[in-house]
Design a protein around this motif. Structure first.
Motif, PDB file in Angstrom:
ATOM      1  N   TYR A  31      27.124  99.185  36.688  1.00  0.00           N
ATOM      2  CA  TYR A  31      26.944  98.419  37.913  1.00  0.00           C
ATOM      3  C   TYR A  31      26.561  97.030  37.437  1.00  0.00           C
ATOM      4  O   TYR A  31      25.519  96.862  36.797  1.00  0.00           O
ATOM      5  N   GLY A  32      27.410  96.047  37.734  1.00  0.00           N
ATOM      6  CA  GLY A  32      27.191  94.719  37.187  1.00  0.00           C
ATOM      7  C   GLY A  32      27.379  93.606  38.189  1.00  0.00           C
ATOM      8  O   GLY A  32      27.878  93.807  39.301  1.00  0.00           O
ATOM      9  N   PRO A  65      26.569  92.808  43.167  1.00  0.00           N
ATOM     10  CA  PRO A  65      26.177  91.394  43.168  1.00  0.00           C
ATOM     11  C   PRO A  65      24.767  91.200  43.728  1.00  0.00           C
ATOM     12  O   PRO A  65      24.477  91.651  44.834  1.00  0.00           O
ATOM     13  N   LEU A  66      23.933  90.556  42.949  1.00  0.00           N
ATOM     14  CA  LEU A  66      22.553  90.278  43.356  1.00  0.00           C
ATOM     15  C   LEU A  66      22.534  88.919  44.054  1.00  0.00           C
ATOM     16  O   LEU A  66      22.124  87.908  43.488  1.00  0.00           O
ATOM     17  N   VAL A 139      28.285  98.761  46.041  1.00  0.00           N
ATOM     18  CA  VAL A 139      26.851  98.507  46.228  1.00  0.00           C
ATOM     19  C   VAL A 139      26.184  99.726  46.856  1.00  0.00           C
ATOM     20  O   VAL A 139      25.126 100.180  46.384  1.00  0.00           O
ATOM     21  N   GLU A 140      26.796 100.278  47.894  1.00  0.00           N
ATOM     22  CA  GLU A 140      26.200 101.436  48.566  1.00  0.00           C
ATOM     23  C   GLU A 140      26.109 102.644  47.652  1.00  0.00           C
ATOM     24  O   GLU A 140      25.127 103.390  47.692  1.00  0.00           O
ATOM     25  N   SER A 141      27.110 102.850  46.785  1.00  0.00           N
ATOM     26  CA  SER A 141      27.039 103.985  45.864  1.00  0.00           C
ATOM     27  C   SER A 141      25.917 103.789  44.852  1.00  0.00           C
ATOM     28  O   SER A 141      25.232 104.748  44.475  1.00  0.00           O
ATOM     29  N   GLY A 142      25.710 102.544  44.422  1.00  0.00           N
ATOM     30  CA  GLY A 142      24.598 102.267  43.513  1.00  0.00           C
ATOM     31  C   GLY A 142      23.256 102.512  44.166  1.00  0.00           C
ATOM     32  O   GLY A 142      22.367 103.151  43.592  1.00  0.00           O
ATOM     33  N   LEU A 143      23.098 102.029  45.392  1.00  0.00           N
ATOM     34  CA  LEU A 143      21.842 102.241  46.116  1.00  0.00           C
ATOM     35  C   LEU A 143      21.605 103.727  46.384  1.00  0.00           C
ATOM     36  O   LEU A 143      20.483 104.221  46.246  1.00  0.00           O
ATOM     37  N   GLY A 150      18.998  96.811  39.857  1.00  0.00           N
ATOM     38  CA  GLY A 150      19.320  95.518  39.281  1.00  0.00           C
ATOM     39  C   GLY A 150      20.529  95.666  38.383  1.00  0.00           C
ATOM     40  O   GLY A 150      21.147  96.725  38.325  1.00  0.00           O
ATOM     41  N   THR A 151      20.837  94.576  37.679  1.00  0.00           N
ATOM     42  CA  THR A 151      22.002  94.614  36.806  1.00  0.00           C
ATOM     43  C   THR A 151      21.630  94.149  35.406  1.00  0.00           C
ATOM     44  O   THR A 151      20.716  93.330  35.261  1.00  0.00           O
TER      45      THR A 151
END
Length: 176
Positions: A31-32, A65-66, A139-143, A150-151
């Motif tokens: 996740y970057g 993306p942050l 993003v949702e899969s990461g959350l 974070g990345t």
């Protein structure tokens, strides 16, 4: 499988994820954020690992993306996805990390031209709903994993990797 080693992510999906390398290999999922200097370091380390372990590792990338701290991160992710529509995700991915400090709209259009993309289509796609949906999905899969805060956040074979993002640390983790 012990509770502390249970994978926290669904496997890389061939239909939805950007992945390269053999399907039978160990899988590194990142996740970057294209504007994140640590994601750039991971990008370089993963490229090295891919070369060293050629044929034995698969790499997949998901956007995270942050936007609160990296104002160009979402636009860069959208550029990568717009390039993917024209089968140039990985080439754009590499350019975005290579030129991390040049992610303004004019820069992104220049990269599209450099890759020989249809720039009008690229411009339409990067602001279109499909690209936004795709980034939101990542993003949702990461959350949802509960692990991505974070990345870069890396997973090896579906399990969060907490070691260093340098090539030596990744090589060691993959050899175990």
């Amino acid at each position: 499988m012990p509770e502390d080693l249970r994978p926290v992510l669904a496997p890389v999906g061939e239909e939805v994820d950007h992945a390269r390398g053999p399907t039978a290999g160990r899988v590194i999922l990142e996740y970057g954020d294209y504007e994140c200097p640590n994601s750039r370091q991971a990008f370089r380390a993963i490229e090295y690992v891919e070369q060293e372990l050629s044929g034995r590792v698969r790499f997949a990338f998901r956007h995270f993306p942050l936007v609160q701290i990296h104002p160009h991160a979402f636009g860069a992710a959208a550029a990568a996805e717009a390039a993917a529509v024209q089968d140039c995700f990985w080439a754009m991915h590499e350019l975005l990390f290579q030129w991390q400090h040049a992610l303004e709209d004019d820069d992104l259009r220049q990269y599209a031209e450099q890759l020989g993309l249809d720039v009008s289509r690229f411009d339409e796609d990067r602001v279109g709903p499909d690209v936004r949906r795709r980034i939101r999905r990542d993003v949702e899969s990461g959350l949802a994993s509960g692990e991505v805060r974070g990345t870069p956040t890396l997973f090896i074979d579906g399990v969060v990797y907490l070691g260093g993002c340098d090539a030596a640390s990744l090589m060691e983790a993959l050899s175990g």
